[in-house]
Design an enzyme around this catalytic site. Structure first.
Site, PDB file in Angstrom:
ATOM      1  N   SER A  97     -37.734  76.463 100.350  1.00 36.21           N
ATOM      2  CA  SER A  97     -37.793  76.334  99.309  1.00 36.21           C
ATOM      3  C   SER A  97     -39.417  74.273  99.051  1.00 36.21           C
ATOM      4  CB  SER A  97     -36.714  75.671  98.582  1.00 36.21           C
ATOM      5  OG  SER A  97     -35.789  74.462  98.813  1.00 36.21           O
ATOM      6  N   ASP A  98     -39.683  74.854  98.047  1.00 40.12           N
ATOM      7  CA  ASP A  98     -39.841  72.749  97.448  1.00 40.12           C
ATOM      8  C   ASP A  98     -38.308  72.133  96.768  1.00 40.12           C
ATOM      9  OD1 ASP A  98     -41.923  70.630  97.623  1.00 40.12           O
ATOM     10  OD2 ASP A  98     -43.166  71.915  96.337  1.00 40.12           O
ATOM     11  N   TRP A  99     -39.228  71.082  97.163  1.00 39.52           N
ATOM     12  CA  TRP A  99     -37.919  69.960  97.143  1.00 39.52           C
ATOM     13  C   TRP A  99     -37.150  70.252  96.193  1.00 39.52           C
ATOM     14  CZ3 TRP A  99     -37.152  64.889  99.193  1.00 39.52           C
ATOM     15  CH2 TRP A  99     -35.939  63.796  98.645  1.00 39.52           C
TER      16      TRP A  99
END
Ligand code: BGC
Length: 766
Positions: free
Chosen positions: A299-301
């Site tokens: 996932s992104d942050w």
């Protein structure tokens, strides 16, 4: 700052002094080769020993204890990362760097957790690590795939020596909006060029053998359509149709997958109402099923948590459920998989198979990296010392920096500069700046380590250089990112700069954006020179018009006035550690500029999004004198200031004799050749570009599409033949159901020096 160091030392101390209590079951199995053969078998053997909790642990990624590249959550698991690490609840860490720190965290995972599964250590090695190479959009302007690959290879070498084995790069998002701060991180607006560059970067990072300690896993991001954020505002909503998604957004991701990229990252944006992180269509249906991708998706942050703010998930538990079911394998900094997945399995909200599948994908990459053979293979203090900042790495950084520069204008051959007896006035705060050229993604690099333009010019002793900054860009200290929003209004240094300029033979002005004025979260509504720089330029021009303007910027700028008035303009982006040397070598003609713009430069921010591969509309042209009813603006041209693919050289090139072998029949190919002559007095490079236009189709096609390019090196007076091939792959397109189709009809082929070339021939697809 001090406080952080104290905490850091405590952590390091406790990590390094923990006793080695459990040499793991897993590592002892490793010594029995009979039981473990292929990587897939090894993964299965290991998986069979794992508890549900341990599997979920592999899907959990924590930020380290020191650097942050996003908003840091508090409470819950965020407060007990060390405990989680010991308990096998962490599969990866990001922002832990340097052999000492990486060894410390790896030791806990390997020597204290039950199964001793090594961590995969991620970091944003976006344009170099400690030695910084040009920002990606700059490197893309080189159109030199070998140099781009080499640059990624060097970044892998230097970062791997610092313990890192996974980079969150390349960013392959196509973007047409110069307001978006992250255009600095991509390859520009074109899917064909973007695909070639994606492939080159991945090959550079991963090499031919991922198990070496000098290669690292790459990550194609951000899947998908992040570059189409409305109004160029970072993280904003994306709403695009299937045609754009398939024909513009997907191609570089497909190229990345075909190049064997080990991981994908999803993105912050929603796409047509569904956040990418919870988007099953993108991650499971397209990537994992249709494209049969077998790496893992991180996932992104915090993007799993962010689905609550998007208005898609009810709460954290629901967000974890949506993300996993949609195919996100690893949770970066949301702390939601580790918190909720076990319950969700118990409640039949997520399937155990999905957890196994995600764990399998993650373990596979770890095996491929060779982490199970030696979890400390990247952790050699001596190697770190030898490789960091080595000559080889710096040479490659200088090479790509020179190749990234684009000559935009050169009236009366003002450039290259004369080598002797000249008084040069060097003006602009960026001219002496040793930090800004490092650009935006330079977490591991130290401030003040770039070669400034002032230092670069001082390498040429035949002329005298007098420096005056003229004006700052912003108030305050540049390391405080928020202060960069406040452009200075202080003109008190103008007078001094004018005095220096009056007496000079030539004025070199270095203007543009600070390295932190583009990048993540740094979108702009204006594409003008920030602060009082435009005024400074005009004031200096009023006393000495013999100006060479060197631009430092992370995005296309609207520089109409400069284009009309300033005789020579060099686009020098943010070129990294070797910036000043590269710029000086181009200014003096030791390197003949060869870069071409990978993104359109507009005349005015109001034209944005402006791109070369637009659709024609039903009313493309002025139908008669004084007509209003055609697709245009009342106050500005439709055309760009500098088109995609544009860039000059100190040589000139002549194109002639465009030839096409035959008409195109199914399953065949067509050959296109053209003669290119260097009509200048010195050796130079030219990027020969081929565009096609499909004249009519069931779904309208752009007026031009790049389908080939060749970088030719030509001696003065030399002619070479550039050769291209077109196959079904270049002539077809995706329909609105995402199906690849090839349609009969008339095509035009254009070959020339930039996307506005009119040098064309037609053929028929029968
Ligand atoms: C960015 C990613 C990056 C990640 C980790 C996010 O904010 O969007 O591109 O890899 O942070 O630093």
């Amino acid at each position: 700052m001090k406080y952080i160091y104290i905490i850091r030392s405590i952590f390091l101390f406790s990590f390094l002094t923990v006793s080695i209590i459990s040499c793991t079951e897993l590592l002892s199995n490793e010594s029995n080769p009979e039981s473990l053969n292929t990587i897939d078998q090894k993964v299965e053997t290991l998986l069979s020993k794992m508890t549900l909790e341990e599997k979920i642990g592999q899907m959990n990624q924590y930020n380290g204890f020191w650097d942050f590249t996003g908003p840091a959550p508090k409470g819950g698991h965020a407060e007990k990362k060390y405990e989680d690490l010991k308990n096998g609840l962490v599969g990866s860490m990001l922002n832990v760097r340097g052999v000492k720190d990486v060894t410390a965290v790896q030791k806990v995972a390997v020597e204290q957790s039950r199964l001793g599964i090594p961590l995969i250590i991620g970091f944003d090695v976006i344009h170099g690590y400690k030695t910084i190479s040009p920002i990606p959009i700059a490197e893309s302007a080189s159109w030199d795939l070998d140099a781009i690959k080499k640059s990624a290879e060097m970044a892998a070498l230097e970062s791997s020596a610092a313990g890192i084995n996974w980079t969150f790069a390349p960013m392959v998002d196509i973007s047409r909006d110069a307001r978006w701060g992250r255009v600095m991180e991509g390859a520009g607006e074109d899917p064909y060029l973007g695909s070639k560059i994606a492939e080159a970067r991945i090959n550079g990072f991963q090499g031919n053998n991922l198990s070496l300690n000098s290669t690292i896993a790459a990550c194609a991001k951000h899947f998908a359509a992040y570059g189409f954020a409305e109004a160029g505002r970072d993280y904003n909503t994306v709403d695009i149709g299937t045609s754009t998604l398939y024909n513009m957004v997907f191609p570089p991701f497909i190229a990345a997958k075909n190049a064997g990229v080990k991981t994908f990252m999803n993105s912050f944006n929603e796409l047509n109402g569904i956040p990418a992180t919870g988007n099953k269509y993108l991650q499971r249906d397209i990537l994992k099923e249709e494209w049969a991708y077998d790496g893992f998706i991180v996932s992104d942050w915090g993007s799993i948590t962010e689905m609550i703010a998007h208005g898609h998930a009810k709460d954290g538990e629901h967000a974890a459920e949506l993300a996993l079911n949609a195919g996100s394998d690893m949770d970066m900094e949301s702390y939601l998989y580790v918190k909720h997945l076990e319950n969700l399995v118990g409640n039949d909200k997520v399937n155990l198979n999905s957890i196994d599948d995600a764990t399998r994908r993650i373990l596979k990459v770890k095996f491929e990296l060779g982490l199970f053979d030696d979890p400390y293979k990247y952790c050699d203090l001596q190697r770190e010392k030898e490789i960091t900042g080595s000559e080889e790495i710096n040479n490659a950084a200088l090479d790509i920096a020179k190749k990234s520069i684009v000559l935009l204008k050169n009236n009366n051959n003002l450039l290259p500069l004369k080598r002797e007896g000249q008084k040069i006035a060097l003006i602009g705060a960026l001219a002496s700046d040793k930090t800004s050229p490092l650009g935006s993604w330079r977490i591991a690099a130290d401030d003040n380590t770039a070669i400034s333009v002032l230092e670069g010019l001082n390498q040429y002793p035949g002329n005298t250089v007098t420096f005056a900054k003229g004006a700052d860009l912003t108030y305050g200290k540049t390391e405080f990112v928020s202060e960069l929003k406040i452009n200075t209004t202080d003109k008190s240094e103008f007078k001094k700069a004018k005095e220096v300029a009056i007496n000079a033979d030539v004025v070199v002005m270095v203007l543009g954006e600070h390295g932190f004025q583009s990048g993540e979260g740094r979108s702009r509504t204006s594409l003008d020179l920030p602060g009082v720089q435009q005024e400074l330029l005009e004031e200096i021009f009023s006393v000495n018009s013999n100006i060479v303007l060197v631009l430092n910027n992370g995005r296309p700028l609207a520089i109409n006035w400069a284009d009309e008035n300033i005789p020579a303009i060099l686009e020098a982006w943010q070129l990294g550690t070797q910036s000043g040397h590269a710029i000086a070598q181009v200014l003096y003609g030791d390197y003949n500029p060869s870069g071409k713009l990978p993104m359109t430069f507009p005349r005015n921010v109001g034209q944005v999004p402006l791109y070369y591969n637009y659709k024609n509309t039903g009313r493309p042209n002025l139908p008669g004198p004084d007509s209003v009813f055609w697709s245009h603006y009342n106050d500005e041209e439709n055309t760009p200031l500098y088109p995609f693919g544009y860039g000059l050289s100190y040589s000139t090139f002549n194109y002639s004799n465009l030839r096409i072998t035959n008409n195109f029949k199914k399953n065949s190919k067509i050959e296109i050749t053209i003669d290119v002559k260097n009509t200048g007095a010195i050796e130079g490079k030219e990027v020969v570009q081929l565009y096609i236009r499909d004249k009519y189709a069931s779904i309208t096609r752009p007026v031009k599409e790049l389908k080939g390019f060749e970088l030719l090196n030509l001696k003065a007076g030399e002619t070479k033949v550039a050769k291209f091939e077109l196959t079904e792959k270049e002539l077809g397109f995706y329909d609105n159901q995402g199906k690849w189709i090839l349609e009969k009809g008339e095509f035009e082929v254009y070959v020339g020096t930039n996307s506005q070339t009119q040098n064309k021939k037609s053929f028929e697809l029968k």
